[in-house]
Design an enzyme around this catalytic site. Structure first.
Site, mmCIF file in Angstrom:
data_model
loop_
_atom_site.group_PDB
_atom_site.id
_atom_site.type_symbol
_atom_site.label_atom_id
_atom_site.label_comp_id
_atom_site.label_asym_id
_atom_site.label_seq_id
_atom_site.Cartn_x
_atom_site.Cartn_y
_atom_site.Cartn_z
ATOM 1 C CB SER A 116 -0.895 0.056 1.244
ATOM 2 O OG SER A 116 -1.515 -1.161 1.450
ATOM 3 C CG ASP A 160 4.789 0.529 6.325
ATOM 4 O OD1 ASP A 160 5.734 0.196 7.056
ATOM 5 O OD2 ASP A 160 3.660 0.009 6.388
HETATM 6 C C1 GLA Z 1 2.127 -1.406 9.365
HETATM 7 C C2 GLA Z 1 2.015 0.112 9.486
HETATM 8 C C3 GLA Z 1 3.312 0.706 10.051
HETATM 9 C C4 GLA Z 1 3.745 -0.001 11.326
HETATM 10 C C5 GLA Z 1 3.713 -1.514 11.154
HETATM 11 C C6 GLA Z 1 3.963 -2.231 12.441
HETATM 12 O O1 GLA Z 1 3.089 -1.758 8.417
HETATM 13 O O2 GLA Z 1 1.751 0.697 8.234
HETATM 14 O O3 GLA Z 1 3.145 2.090 10.265
HETATM 15 O O4 GLA Z 1 2.965 0.406 12.408
HETATM 16 O O5 GLA Z 1 2.465 -1.964 10.627
HETATM 17 O O6 GLA Z 1 5.236 -1.967 12.899
#
Ligand code: GLA
Length: 395
Positions: A116, A160
């Site tokens: 995403s 991310d």
């Molecule tokens: C997802 C979320 C991130 C983070 C991870 C867990 O990837 O998008 O922001 O919180 O989970 O570490």
């Protein structure tokens, strides 16, 4: 004119569920990519063609708020990410260009590898290039995060979007999510293996509620701890000793969540030092401890993820293994001695088959640069990924 944009997926080596608690994370962009090719068009209509899904949708920039297609139907879930980035850019006073865009990806979707965020950051970069705007990459990551939280509805942290935009080949990124200071730590390239349980995690639904619930629990724990530790602003500011002294003010569930966050932050700081000194064994042990904490304290693992970690830990050459990303299904990341790479991949697949009756998707990955633009692309045919290497063959 056509513009091509590439954005990588990411793995996180350590620091899970701490990026929305002001903590430290250690992600790396990987050589699995989303690729867009887009043409600017006149008018106000964005047309998206998701080649892998074989679905197309059109919507008006003026209508982003209502999340509807041109014909008045709700936007499908996959289209919310580009639409959200367009909406978030507009909130910042930018005027995104109408486009027709096709895209395809070799990042497994819903598997915890940031498929995403790759879509968000690729579209963010696309509109930035078309508009010739000066936006630094951290700001762009924040705009994409705004899209994910306030348009898509996942109350996530910045890890991310940051990783997809700031990745560097041959490096792991060490990010302080409170100050947004970061460092690229050199990392030898051939010993990361991703194992996909094949059980879908979709933050968009239904685990969105579980993910958002974890964040709520952390916020509740913070509010309660602030009563006894007035100096703190986030759970990252709490030391393990302070938590030991004051955790009795928290209900049991919140105590577990807070303990994970506080200890995970310390683990990441120690792990970053291990990386700098290239002490892989110690680093791997911290990964395993991190997984246990996500399983026992944060309750975001699954039987399939636990099986992959347990099998991996018993194989020769395995230095560390843990779930990566949000959990609730998805993938594990494994640090493997490069001399054992092939038997490790074979042994993990076989062990998983025996233990669960399922097939895991197992492939080695390399660290990658962050999202980039290529103006010379003119056609977009679906990619074929070379299974096992995570690489690309462009047809
Ligand atoms: C997802 C979320 C991130 C983070 C991870 C867990 O990837 O998008 O922001 O919180 O989970 O570490």
């Amino acid at each position: 004119m056509s513009v091509g944009v590439y954005a990588p997926g990411r793995v996180n080596l350590l620091g899970e569920h701490v990026d929305y608690n002001g903590g430290f994370v250690l992600p790396a962009a990987i050589d699995r990519y989303l690729r867009i090719i887009a043409q600017p068009v006149d008018g106000d209509v964005i047309t998206l063609n998701a080649l892998d899904l074989q679905q197309q949708v059109s919507f008006k920039i003026a209508n982003l708020e209502v999340k509807q297609t041109l014909t008045g139907e709700p936007l499908p879930g996959w289209a919310l990410y580009p639409a959200g980035v367009c909406w978030a850019l507009a909130r910042q006073g930018f005027h995104p260009q109408a486009v027709t865009a096709e895209y395809t990806s070799t990042i497994p979707s819903g598997a915890g590898l940031s498929s995403s965020a790759a879509i968000e950051t690729a579209f963010g970069l696309l509109w930035q290039v078309l508009g010739d705007w000066q936006i630094d990459r951290m700001k762009l990551a924040e705009i994409c995060l705004d899209a994910e939280i306030n348009y898509v509805g996942v109350n996530c942290g910045i890890m991310d979007q940051f990783a997809c935009l700031h990745g560097q080949a041959g490096h792991v990124l060490f990010l302080d999510t409170q100050t947004l200071e970061w460092e690229a730590i050199p990392f030898p390239d051939t010993n990361l293996v991703v194992a996909n349980t094949g059980t879908i995690h979709q933050l968009g639904a239904p685990s969105i509620s579980q993910y958002n619930q974890r964040r709520n629990e952390c916020e509740q724990a913070l509010r309660m701890l602030m009563q006894v530790l007035p100096g703190i602003q986030s759970l990252r500011d709490v030391t393990p000793d302070e938590l030991g002294e004051f955790e009795h003010v928290l209900p049991v569930i919140l105590r577990k969540r807070a303990r994970h966050v506080v200890e995970e932050c310390r683990r990441v700081q120690i792990a970053a030092d291990c990386l700098r000194r290239q002490e892989w064994r110690e680093f791997g042990n911290l990964m395993v401890a991190g997984h246990a904490s996500l399983r026992d304290l944060y309750d975001v693992s699954s039987p399939e993820l636990d099986a992959l970690v347990e099998i991996a830990a018993g194989l020769p050459g395995c230095l560390g293994a843990r779930l990566t990303g949000a959990g609730f299904g998805g993938c594990t990341i494994n640090l493997v001695d490069r001399n054992f790479l092939e038997p490790f991949i074979a042994g993990l697949g076989e062990g998983y088959r025996q233990m669960t009756g399922r097939e895991a998707g197992i492939f080695s990955v390399r660290t990658s640069r962050g999202a980039w633009v290529e103006n010379s692309i003119n056609t977009l045919s679906p990619f074929h990924s070379r299974e096992g290497t995570g690489g690309w063959v462009i047809s």
